[in-house]
Design a protein around this motif. Structure first.
Motif, PDB file in Angstrom:
ATOM      1  N   PRO A  36       0.872  -1.252  -0.064  1.00 21.36           N
ATOM      2  CA  PRO A  36      -0.028   0.115  -0.110  1.00 21.36           C
ATOM      3  C   PRO A  36       0.697   1.162  -0.178  1.00 21.36           C
ATOM      4  N   TRP A  37       2.279   1.046   0.124  1.00 15.74           N
ATOM      5  CA  TRP A  37       2.984   2.504   0.341  1.00 15.74           C
ATOM      6  C   TRP A  37       3.873   2.436  -1.155  1.00 15.74           C
ATOM      7  N   ILE A  38       4.445   1.298  -1.554  1.00 16.17           N
ATOM      8  CA  ILE A  38       5.177   1.314  -2.875  1.00 16.17           C
ATOM      9  C   ILE A  38       4.192   1.889  -4.035  1.00 16.17           C
ATOM     10  N   PHE A 123       1.988  11.605  20.566  1.00 15.07           N
ATOM     11  CA  PHE A 123       0.926  11.207  21.608  1.00 15.07           C
ATOM     12  C   PHE A 123      -0.381  11.748  21.294  1.00 15.07           C
ATOM     13  N   PRO A 124      -0.608  13.135  21.101  1.00 10.19           N
ATOM     14  CA  PRO A 124      -2.014  13.511  20.730  1.00 10.19           C
ATOM     15  C   PRO A 124      -2.481  13.186  19.383  1.00 10.19           C
ATOM     16  N   PHE A 125      -1.652  12.385  18.653  1.00 13.91           N
ATOM     17  CA  PHE A 125      -2.278  12.016  17.228  1.00 13.91           C
ATOM     18  C   PHE A 125      -2.091  10.288  17.069  1.00 13.91           C
ATOM     19  N   LYS A 126      -2.053   9.743  18.176  1.00 13.08           N
ATOM     20  CA  LYS A 126      -1.876   8.320  18.356  1.00 13.08           C
ATOM     21  C   LYS A 126      -3.281   7.390  17.730  1.00 13.08           C
ATOM     22  N   LYS A 127      -4.315   8.191  18.011  1.00 17.37           N
ATOM     23  CA  LYS A 127      -5.663   7.340  17.528  1.00 17.37           C
ATOM     24  C   LYS A 127      -5.851   7.710  15.890  1.00 17.37           C
ATOM     25  N   THR A 130      -3.261   5.395  14.286  1.00 17.99           N
ATOM     26  CA  THR A 130      -3.755   4.099  14.369  1.00 17.99           C
ATOM     27  C   THR A 130      -4.566   3.902  13.198  1.00 17.99           C
ATOM     28  N   GLU A 131      -5.541   4.831  12.877  1.00 16.85           N
ATOM     29  CA  GLU A 131      -6.374   4.613  11.782  1.00 16.85           C
ATOM     30  C   GLU A 131      -5.939   4.744  10.343  1.00 16.85           C
ATOM     31  N   PHE A 132      -4.962   5.797  10.273  1.00 21.89           N
ATOM     32  CA  PHE A 132      -4.221   5.892   9.294  1.00 21.89           C
ATOM     33  C   PHE A 132      -3.385   4.528   8.861  1.00 21.89           C
ATOM     34  N   GLY A 217     -13.832  11.301   7.656  1.00 16.09           N
ATOM     35  CA  GLY A 217     -13.399  11.028   9.176  1.00 16.09           C
ATOM     36  C   GLY A 217     -12.548   9.796   9.360  1.00 16.09           C
ATOM     37  N   ILE A 218     -11.213  10.011   9.329  1.00 13.62           N
ATOM     38  CA  ILE A 218     -10.603   8.927   9.761  1.00 13.62           C
ATOM     39  C   ILE A 218     -10.746   8.003  11.014  1.00 13.62           C
ATOM     40  N   VAL A 219     -10.982   8.944  12.140  1.00 10.35           N
ATOM     41  CA  VAL A 219     -11.009   8.274  13.553  1.00 10.35           C
ATOM     42  C   VAL A 219     -12.627   7.788  13.563  1.00 10.35           C
TER      43      VAL A 219
END
Length: 253
Positions: A36-38, A123-127, A130-132, A217-219
């Motif tokens: 999914p990255w390459i 840390f503020p973007f952990k959730k 995780t979804e990304f 909405g990713i989250v």
């Protein structure tokens, strides 16, 4: 550097044998077919070392969009593949990657897991992270499923140009809200209804189909979008559909 725990798991059923699936997963020379990255940066610096499927087999990559890192096989059994993952940029991290194969009567439930650390400043973007990463895993698993079952991946992502001026256009469409997991069937039905109006002559023949994502909405896993048709001039018939105009703008193609 201080860090925080970070883990992601996604699964998908694949019609295959365990031998074939582990052989594909354990051969890094095949990963560009479904990674999914390459697929985002197919011309990145990508190298493979060591014997496929053996402990020590390694891939390294470096790109402008996908950063740089390396992954190495550390353990392999009949139903399991384990890897060490090191990310060098855009930040440094180490993780353990696991592919677990659980055979059933007609398919294999493939689980892709990551267990590692994020830099403390994330840390503020952990959730969100995780979804990304979870969405990347989902995309990769579905591309792997197509590669195994169909012999090739049915879609291709290309960045054709850098940011460039694009002409404006008019559009006709409908605005919808749905869960991100349902966007495939919901949007498919949406375009079926619009195409029926086109075929019946109730709306003019368009130049292209399109979708505008007002919110993805990713989250919270929700999507708010308008899907419809593009026109060079303002449509003469709208059939109670939403119409609008997108002015000249800059965009990535």
């Amino acid at each position: 550097m201080l860090s925080i725990p970070f883990d992601v798991t996604r699964t998908v059923p694949i019609r295959s044998t365990t031998d074939h699936l582990t052989a594909v997963l354990g051969d890094f020379s095949l990963w560009p077919q479904w990674s999914p990255w390459i697929c985002i940066e197919p011309d990145c610096d990508f190298k493979v070392d060591g014997a496929p499927g053996k402990v020590g087999h390694k891939q390294t990559w470096s790109g402008q969009r996908i950063g740089s890192g390396q992954m190495t096989i550390t353990n392999r059994s009949a139903n399991k593949l384990e890897f060490d993952l090191q990310i060098f940029s855009p930040w440094k991290s180490k993780s353990q990657i696991l592919f677990q194969l659980d055979p059933s009567e007609d398919s294999i439930e493939l689980k892709w897991s990551m267990a590692g650390q994020l830099p403390f400043f994330m840390f503020p973007f952990k959730k969100t992270m995780t979804e990304f990463v979870g969405s990347d895993y989902e995309r990769g698993l579905f591309m792997l499923k197509e590669y195994i079952e169909q012999g090739h991946v049915l879609s291709k992502t290309m960045v054709k140009d850098s940011i460039q001026a694009q002409p404006g256009f008019f559009y006709l469409g409908q605005r919808k809200q749905c869960a991100t997991k349902d966007i495939g069937p919901v949007m498919s039905q949406h375009f079926t209804e619009l195409d029926q109006l086109r075929r019946s002559g109730d709306i003019p023949k368009p130049i292209h189909a399109f979708a505008i994502y007002h919110k993805y909405g990713i989250v919270d896993k929700s999507c708010d979008y308008t899907a419809g048709f593009i026109y060079k001039d303002k449509p003469s018939s709208t059939q109670d559909l939403e119409w609008g105009e997108v002015l000249n703008h800059k965009a990535i193609q």
